[in-house]
Each structure stands twice: as C-alpha cells, then as structure tokens.
Motif scaffolding. Structure first.
Motif, PDB file in Angstrom:
ATOM      1  N   THR A 425       0.784  -1.198   0.058  1.00  0.00           N
ATOM      2  CA  THR A 425       0.071  -0.151  -0.020  1.00  0.00           C
ATOM      3  C   THR A 425       1.027   1.201   0.112  1.00  0.00           C
ATOM      4  O   THR A 425       0.522   2.217  -0.897  1.00  0.00           O
ATOM      5  N   GLU A 426       1.952   1.317   0.779  1.00  0.00           N
ATOM      6  CA  GLU A 426       2.554   2.522   0.932  1.00  0.00           C
ATOM      7  C   GLU A 426       4.101   2.605   0.134  1.00  0.00           C
ATOM      8  O   GLU A 426       4.868   3.540   0.009  1.00  0.00           O
ATOM      9  N   ARG A 427       4.339   1.525  -0.605  1.00  0.00           N
ATOM     10  CA  ARG A 427       5.338   1.590  -1.451  1.00  0.00           C
ATOM     11  C   ARG A 427       5.717   2.814  -2.254  1.00  0.00           C
ATOM     12  O   ARG A 427       6.677   3.443  -2.317  1.00  0.00           O
ATOM     13  N   THR A 447      15.646   3.948   2.407  1.00  0.00           N
ATOM     14  CA  THR A 447      16.147   2.965   1.475  1.00  0.00           C
ATOM     15  C   THR A 447      16.529   1.627   1.970  1.00  0.00           C
ATOM     16  O   THR A 447      16.158   0.521   1.623  1.00  0.00           O
ATOM     17  N   ASP A 448      17.211   1.707   2.877  1.00  0.00           N
ATOM     18  CA  ASP A 448      17.667   0.172   3.847  1.00  0.00           C
ATOM     19  C   ASP A 448      16.607  -0.425   4.252  1.00  0.00           C
ATOM     20  O   ASP A 448      16.467  -1.678   4.380  1.00  0.00           O
ATOM     21  N   ALA A 449      15.398   0.433   4.801  1.00  0.00           N
ATOM     22  CA  ALA A 449      14.521  -0.238   5.581  1.00  0.00           C
ATOM     23  C   ALA A 449      13.671  -1.113   4.688  1.00  0.00           C
ATOM     24  O   ALA A 449      12.926  -2.079   5.030  1.00  0.00           O
ATOM     25  N   MET A 450      13.401  -0.534   3.383  1.00  0.00           N
ATOM     26  CA  MET A 450      12.777  -1.100   2.134  1.00  0.00           C
ATOM     27  C   MET A 450      13.500  -2.161   1.627  1.00  0.00           C
ATOM     28  O   MET A 450      12.982  -3.067   0.856  1.00  0.00           O
ATOM     29  N   ARG A 451      14.490  -2.584   2.000  1.00  0.00           N
ATOM     30  CA  ARG A 451      15.502  -3.553   1.177  1.00  0.00           C
ATOM     31  C   ARG A 451      14.814  -4.998   1.256  1.00  0.00           C
ATOM     32  O   ARG A 451      14.481  -5.776   0.288  1.00  0.00           O
ATOM     33  N   ALA A 452      14.174  -5.232   2.448  1.00  0.00           N
ATOM     34  CA  ALA A 452      13.656  -6.669   2.490  1.00  0.00           C
ATOM     35  C   ALA A 452      12.370  -6.691   1.682  1.00  0.00           C
ATOM     36  O   ALA A 452      12.313  -7.829   1.171  1.00  0.00           O
ATOM     37  N   HIS A 453      11.724  -5.753   1.518  1.00  0.00           N
ATOM     38  CA  HIS A 453      10.432  -5.641   0.606  1.00  0.00           C
ATOM     39  C   HIS A 453      10.789  -5.672  -0.900  1.00  0.00           C
ATOM     40  O   HIS A 453      10.371  -6.672  -1.469  1.00  0.00           O
ATOM     41  N   PHE A 454      11.844  -5.112  -1.210  1.00  0.00           N
ATOM     42  CA  PHE A 454      12.261  -5.050  -2.522  1.00  0.00           C
ATOM     43  C   PHE A 454      12.909  -6.404  -2.891  1.00  0.00           C
ATOM     44  O   PHE A 454      12.709  -7.085  -4.103  1.00  0.00           O
ATOM     45  N   ALA A 459       9.809  -7.782  -8.897  1.00  0.00           N
ATOM     46  CA  ALA A 459       9.127  -6.591  -9.996  1.00  0.00           C
ATOM     47  C   ALA A 459       9.255  -5.282  -9.516  1.00  0.00           C
ATOM     48  O   ALA A 459       9.104  -4.232 -10.198  1.00  0.00           O
ATOM     49  N   ASN A 460       9.827  -5.145  -8.272  1.00  0.00           N
ATOM     50  CA  ASN A 460      10.151  -3.626  -7.815  1.00  0.00           C
ATOM     51  C   ASN A 460      11.301  -3.167  -8.014  1.00  0.00           C
ATOM     52  O   ASN A 460      12.066  -2.263  -7.260  1.00  0.00           O
ATOM     53  N   VAL A 461      11.909  -3.840  -8.948  1.00  0.00           N
ATOM     54  CA  VAL A 461      13.610  -3.285  -9.052  1.00  0.00           C
ATOM     55  C   VAL A 461      13.681  -1.945  -9.609  1.00  0.00           C
ATOM     56  O   VAL A 461      14.636  -1.248  -8.927  1.00  0.00           O
ATOM     57  N   VAL A 462      12.742  -1.314 -10.286  1.00  0.00           N
ATOM     58  CA  VAL A 462      12.988  -0.151 -10.711  1.00  0.00           C
ATOM     59  C   VAL A 462      12.726   0.917  -9.426  1.00  0.00           C
ATOM     60  O   VAL A 462      13.726   1.981  -9.318  1.00  0.00           O
ATOM     61  N   GLU A 463      11.871   0.572  -8.821  1.00  0.00           N
ATOM     62  CA  GLU A 463      11.826   1.572  -7.539  1.00  0.00           C
ATOM     63  C   GLU A 463      12.980   1.270  -6.622  1.00  0.00           C
ATOM     64  O   GLU A 463      13.421   2.401  -5.843  1.00  0.00           O
ATOM     65  N   TRP A 464      13.501   0.044  -6.549  1.00  0.00           N
ATOM     66  CA  TRP A 464      14.708  -0.154  -5.658  1.00  0.00           C
ATOM     67  C   TRP A 464      15.586   0.665  -6.096  1.00  0.00           C
ATOM     68  O   TRP A 464      16.499   1.526  -5.399  1.00  0.00           O
ATOM     69  N   GLN A 465      16.039   0.692  -7.606  1.00  0.00           N
ATOM     70  CA  GLN A 465      17.091   1.334  -7.867  1.00  0.00           C
ATOM     71  C   GLN A 465      17.076   2.944  -7.875  1.00  0.00           C
ATOM     72  O   GLN A 465      17.932   3.623  -7.370  1.00  0.00           O
ATOM     73  N   THR A 466      15.897   3.298  -8.299  1.00  0.00           N
ATOM     74  CA  THR A 466      15.521   4.782  -7.770  1.00  0.00           C
ATOM     75  C   THR A 466      15.889   5.167  -6.608  1.00  0.00           C
ATOM     76  O   THR A 466      16.519   6.222  -6.172  1.00  0.00           O
TER      77      THR A 466
END
Length: 811
Positions: A425-427, A447-454, A459-466
């Motif tokens: 929901t919040e990504r 960014t570090d906190a979201m690493r587990a979700h990425f 499929a979230n690789v674009v948002e991860w790299q961004t």
C-alpha cells in the motif's frame, strides 16, 4: 459440446503445459478420427486462436492462461454533472489515444475517469491507471516507474530496470490485449512509452498542455448551465443573481464550485458572497494566478477548526500520491480522524475508501500556507517499513534506526500478510518520500528499511534502484562514508536480484572499499558475503571463496557459511562444502532461525547429491517440506523442487524428475527467478532426453542457455552446454555435440567450475567413443577421474572408472 469447446477443455485441463497432438485428437474426435486428423486439429486451433492464445509446441499445443485483468480505475464521481457534448465526443471517438486537455481545475481527471467507466466493458482485458503528477509540486512519476507498475499489474514476473527493456516487454504483454489505459496529468514526453501495443486497446490522457500528436478534446470551464446544475445537485439555494456571482467567484471551475458548495451547507449564500468580497484574506497567496479561485479556497480553509487548518497545511507536505489516516496522525502529532473528516466534508481532501489525496491546486495552496517539514511523516514511514522488513526477513543486516518520536502510529506488522499489505500500500509513498528527502539521512535510512520488501518482490527493481540512487546522492552530499557503502551495496543487490550480475559487481566492489575505509566491520562482513555471491554467479570462484573466507574472519555467520558451502559445490572439494553447510545448519538451529534452517537444509540436500549420498539428500528434502512457509520468500519453493528433480534424475526416476522439474520451472517463472528457471530447465530437458524425447529436451536446454547467457550465469551456461551436447550425441549429431561439449569444458575451466566440469569431461568421453576416437576418449576418461577424485565427486569417479575404452556397443 462443440468440437472447439472440446479442444479448449482438453487444453485447459493442463494449463500452460503442452498437450500432445494424439491426446487432443482423441479428446476432440472420440467418436472417430477424421481422415487427416492433424490437419483437422490445426484448423480447429486456428479458429480457437480468435479468442485464446494457443502456442505450437514440438509435439502438441499449449494454452496460455490469461490472468484476470487489472482493474485500476479510480471510482467515478457519484454526482458527476455536465460535459454532455464532451462525453458524447469521447464515446464516439475511435482514436487509439484521446487527449483531454485544459487548464487546472476544469475537471479533466473527473471526465477521463467518467468516460473510462463508460468504456470499460469494451476492454475486458483490464484497465490501467497512473497519475504522472507532471504538474505537481513534488517529483513527477517517471516513465520507468509508471511502466514498472503497469507491468506488475499485467502479471510480469520480473520487471527490467531500463526503459527500453520495459517498453519491449510492455509491447509483448499488450500486443494481443484489449486494454483501457488512463494516463493522468501527463506531458507529451511521458505518453509514448506508456502506449500499449496492438489495435485493441484505448488510451485516455489528461494534460494541462496541448498534445497535438493525438486526437484532442479541449476542456474549458463550466458554462453557466453546467455550473448552475452542479450547484443544484449539491443543494445550494439562492437567488439567480447570487448564484451567478458565486459561479463568477469560482471562475466556473468545477473544483472551486465543489469546495464553495461544501462550505455553504450550513450558511446563507448572501453571507458567503459578502465574505468573498471582504478584505483581510491571505492575499499574498496565488493559485495558478487566479485570485478568485484562491478566495474560495481561503474561505473554506478559514472556516475550519484550528486543528483541521493545521492538518491541511501539513498535508501539503506529503510527497506521495495518497495517504491513510495514520500518516495524517503522524504529521499532526495527534489523532487525525476527526479533522480529516472535516477536510473531506469541505471538499479540500478527496477520499476513496480508506485512502485520501489532495488535488494539485489544493496541495499547492496548502504548501503556500506554510508549516513544519514532513519529518514526522518520514519517521512514520521509517518506523513501520523497518518493522515490516524485519517480519519479511529478520536475518537481514540493517542500519540502526535513529531516535524516532515515541508517539508515531504503529501498524500490526507481525505477520507476513500484514507486513506485505502495508508495504504494498505504501511503497509508492515511501519511494516518493525518499526522493523528497533530498540530502537528509532519512533518504538512505528509508531505502535500507525497504530492502527486505524489494528483495521479496523482483518486480519492484525500478523503485529499488531509484531509491538506492537517491540514498546514495544523499550519503555523498553528507559525506557519510558508511551510508555510501550501504547504498552501493543496496544498488548492487538490486542489480543481482534482477539478474544483472555484471552491473552488480562494481557496486559491491566500491561498497567493500568504502566499508574498509569506514572501519565498520559488521557492514563489511555483510558486503563481502554478497560480493562473494556476485563473483560466484559470474564464474570467478577463487575470488568468491576469498570474499567469503574474509567475511568469516569478521563473523561466523550462517549466511556466509551457507554461501561458501554453495560455492564449493561448484569449485570443490565437496567434503568442505558439506562441512561448511552443516556448520551453518547447526548455528541456524541454535539461533532459532527458521528461514536459515530451511535454506541450509535445502542447500545441503543439493550438496549431498554430488558425492552420491542420495539418502541424506532425500532426508533433508523431507525436512525442508515441513518448514516451507511464506517467510522464506517466493523463490524458495522452486529451489527445493529443482533439487528434488535433480535427485530423481540421479536415482533414475525420470518420469518423476520431469514432473518435479516442470513444477520447478513454473515456480521460478512465477517468482521471476532467472537462475532457478535456467536450472529447472536443465533438469527438465535431461529428464525428457532420458525418456527418449530428445527434440523436447533440446528446446528446454536452449532456453536455459539463452537465460544463462543473458544473465551472465556461468554455472547455467556450463550445464546447458553439456546438456545440449548429450542431446545431440543421443540424436547422432556428433560434430554438434562435440562443439557444445568443448565450449562447456572451456567455460567451466574459465569459471573454475570443477565439480560441474567432471560431468562435462564424462560427456566428452562418450562423444569421442561414439566418434571412434578411443585414444582421446581414454585420455579424457583419466582426466575426468582425476578431477572427480580432487573434487570429491565419487559417483562420477565410479562411473568413469566403469566406462569401457574398447569398441562401443552395437546399436
């Protein structure tokens, strides 16, 4: 049932899998075959392709099952009024792209959504929607971000990072579909990549600027009749001159009229008009240069209770597309449900179920009113993203959290389901917060906190790299070497997760160098482990072992031990691979690491296959099956199934191996795991070859080779080349078999894949024997036995010892 229904039923009985020609003919013509059954079947398939996707396979046909289409349209306004001519024109249009253009606040989005709902039934494959926010105060959505969301919604298992690759995949996925795509708040440069392929889809675009390349529907303000209809619909009384004056103050804009009407629910129109004419308002504010519209916003704002006014000012700080009541509470520092209801009632905030948003004009107005920074909102995201990430992967090394306000809303994120639901929901909002944070430390902390979700969703690789690049910019700007190392590591992991091993290597190399300079041993140990994995995937095993062993001098972590064991399965010796794997398992059991235990068991089940201890492998696989849970992530099941397929091959149970390998491939494709898809196709092809289905085997092995080469996956290349050599040897194509086997041997030598090389050399022995080159076969046999002894691959040492070097048996 008609014959075409019988055909569809027969194909659908094994969705996504080939059904042989004979089976289909028997299912369709049970009452007696036609004179030329294959031709009749081919004609029937051609008719079925008018409604379904059917793929021709070497020995049959395969039905491609369509997933339920996405349904992303926002809700239509329940009290939509006016625009009769424009609606008729939009419905009458046959243009593939219809652009609704006009100034802000005229209702472009409302009209686009209203028309889209009218057209949705004609587009059964789904509706896509994105708000590009090209005219917002915050960062606009990039074409890459928008496309990655579209691709995920369309069922893409893995989303590439580059725009060109995304566009290609989008074209492939949409070519045969009838989609409706709504692109809101766009500029001309952002539209083209988001246009679906094929003639069956329709696109509606809204923009404040002209889009002359497409059919345009220019939208102006409401005329007098439409404005009056809206006021009547919202139950605004008053004399005609007063109503006309109100329409003038609102500049005939639907947005301003709705806000004014909401403000009038408990007031007389004459009093409201007097306030509009009065002095003392915040005249320094301007909304798109229109002071009249500004006045309607201002009166509604000033009529609010103090707490609702403060919340409205704070909401302008939200960088993402929407927010929940908890985010509003975090900003306000107090319960926000009541003031949020007041803002919704005043039409200053829009509500859709439990999510809220601000129109761009209102957001700009709120920002100009001014208030504190969004620091509390970012802290709310950080706290909950960290908690959710720990639920997804408790063993991941993390940056420490800074001190956070104690009164932030906390969600129930203790379960996998709850954590994933909140993160999904919040990504987009968290990524927007990272981009909005500038050089603040929260950019890299989030960014570090979201690493587990990425990691959990490829499929979230674009948002991860961004996010990682934004965090890296912030770390460099602040001169924080430790954070810079962590962000390089995160970017490297994003590349690795999407199969871009060559791109991951320089990121990890830089991360390790920075961590050494910074002196953070724990971070260095984690980065070295991942650097070792990248070297392993690229086939540089000596460097991989060196990185893992250095990591182990810092901490005897089960992760490093497990991965070192996995590397030694390729390099040898296998007894060391077993030893490190068993140590990792003991530590994981002692620490109660459920996921760690499962991974170690699965890894050891694979390790024990190579020296030939099939009973231990079977026992560990059975224990793995009792531990498999969603916490292990979407990639784990394909690994276990592929190991089981490998075991069945070694046991000579080829039909069972085929079933397990097919399932492994399906799971790998579903989770977007290229390397395990490549491994699964190796086992599947080998099982087919050993059942005499060589042509089918070649198809699987060629696909595995293509996947491996694209990813730079050395182990996959060696295995695929060796398998193709065996296929062609069995088929009697000895020159081709020799070419594949020689290339496999060279690739294994370069990549130090000594354990895998044993089997390659054994295949070369078989090919040379089949060619009558017995002296060369003997030389290779002795070389293979020496390699098998050195690596501990005892099963193949025995097999090579048993190989006859005399004349080959008569065929």
């Amino acid at each position: 049932m008609t014959r075409i229904d019988l055909l569809r039923t027969a194909l659908a009985a094994r969705p996504g899998q080939p059904v042989s020609f004979d089976e289909l003919i028997d299912a369709v013509w049970a009452d007696g075959r036609p004179a030329n059954p294959k031709a009749a079947l081919r004609n029937l398939v051609q008719r079925l392709r008018a409604t379904d996707t059917v793929i021709t396979e070497p020995h049959g046909y395969r039905l491609v099952v369509r997933r339920p289409g996405p349904r992303q349209l926002p809700a239509d306004l329940p009290d939509f009024v006016g625009r009769a001519e424009e609606i008729e024109a939009a419905l009458r249009s046959r243009a593939p792209v219809l652009a609704i253009t006009g100034p802000p606040g005229v209702g472009k989005t409302s009209l686009a959504v209203h028309v889209a709902h009218r057209l949705s039934d004609a587009h059964p494959d789904g509706q896509l929607h994105v708000n590009l926010r090209a005219f917002s105060e915050s960062e606009p959505v990039t074409a890459e971000q928008a496309l990655s969301r579209f691709l995920r919604a369309l069922g893409a298992d893995q989303v590439p990072a580059s725009l060109d690759a995304q566009t290609d995949l989008y074209g492939q996925l949409t070519a045969g579909l009838r989609l409706l795509v709504v692109i809101d708040n766009a500029t001309a440069d952002l539209v083209a990549p988001l246009l679906p392929a094929g003639p069956g889809s329709r696109v509606i675009v809204t923009s404040r600027t002209d889009l002359p390349d497409h059919e345009q529907l220019r939208l102006g303000v409401f005329d007098d009749a439409e404005a009056d209809e809206l006021l009547t619909n919202m139950r605004i009384d008053g004399a005609l001159p007063d109503r006309a004056e109100l329409v003038g103050w609102c500049a005939h804009l639907p947005l301003a009229l709705r806000i004014a009407a909401a403000h009038l629910t408990d007031r007389h129109l004459t009093d409201y008009l007097a306030d509009l004419r009065g002095e003392g308002r915040l005249d320094a504010l301007e909304i798109e240069g229109d002071t009249a519209v500004r006045a309607t916003f201002e009166l509604s704002y000033l009529a609010l209770p103090d707490r609702a006014q403060r919340l409205f000012r704070l909401l302008g700080q939200i960088p993402g597309p929407d927010f929940g009541v908890e985010a509003a509470t975090a900003l306000l520092g107090a319960p926000a449900a009541e003031p949020l209801d007041q803002l919704v009632a005043a039409n200053l905030v829009q509500r859709a179920q439990d999510r809220h948003s601000l129109h761009d004009l209102l957001r700009a107005y709120a920002l100009r009113l001014g208030d504190a920074s969004p620091a509390r909102l970012f802290s709310y995201y950080l706290l909950n993203a960290d908690r959710a990430g720990r639920t997804l992967n408790p063993e991941l090394h993390r940056l420490p959290l800074p001190e956070l306000p104690p009164d932030l809303p906390v969600h129930d994120l203790a379960t996998m389901t709850g954590a994933l639901a909140w993160l999904d929901t919040e990504r987009q909002n968290v990524v927007a917060a990272i981009l909005a944070a500038g050089d603040q430390p929260v950019a890299w902390q989030l960014t570090d906190a979201m690493r587990a979700h990425f990691l959990h969703h490829a499929a979230n690789v674009v948002e991860w790299q961004t996010s990682a690049r934004a965090g890296l910019r912030a770390a460099r700007a602040r001169g924080d070497v430790g954070a810079e190392a962590t962000m390089h590591g995160s970017l490297g992991l994003a590349h690795w997760r999407s199969g871009e091993f060559a791109e991951a290597l320089p990121e990890y190399t830089r991360a390790v160098a920075l961590a050494r300079d910074h002196g953070d041993r724990q971070v260095l140990g984690s980065l070295l482990t991942n650097l070792g994995i990248i070297h392993w995937e690229l086939g540089d095993l000596a460097e991989a072992v060196a990185a893992m062993q250095e990591s182990l001098t810092i901490e005897r972590s089960p992760n490093a031990l497990y991965n070192l064991s996995s590397i030694l399965v390729d390099l040898g010796p296998l007894d060391l691979a077993v030893s490190y794997g068993e140590e990792a398992l003991r530590i994981s059991r002692a620490a109660g690491l459920t996921a760690g235990v499962a991974y170690c068991l699965q890894g050891l089940a694979s390790v024990y296959l190579f020296p030939g201890d099939f009973d231990t492998s079977e026992r560990y696989l059975a224990e793995v099956a009792t531990l498999t849970t969603p916490e292990l992530g979407p990639h784990f099941p394909s690994r276990s199934m592929e190991t089981r397929a490998f075991l069945r091959l070694e046991q000579g149970r080829h039909a069972e191996a085929e079933q397990d390998a097919r399932r492994a491939v399906e799971l790998a494709v579903a989770s977007g795991d290229d390397t395990h898809e490549a491994d699964g196709r190796i086992s599947l092809g080998t099982a087919l070859e050993r059942q005499g289905r060589v042509e089918e085997a070649v198809v699987e092995h060629e696909q595995s080779l293509a996947i491996s080469r694209k990813a730079g996956f050395a182990r996959g290349e060696v295995q695929a080349l060796a398998a193709l050599a065996a296929d062609h040897r069995v088929a009697g194509h000895l020159d081709l078999a020799l070419r594949y086997a020689t290339e496999a041997d060279d690739r294994a030598e370069r990549g130090q894949l000594r354990v895998r090389q044993v089997q390659v050399v054994a295949e070369l022995v078989e090919i040379r024997r089949a060619m009558g080159e017995f002296e060369e076969a003997e030389r290779l046999r002795l070389r293979g036995m020496e390699l098998a002894r050195a690596t501990g691959r005892r099963v193949w040492e025995r097999r090579l010892a048993e190989l006859s070097v005399g004349e080959p048996p008569a065929s």
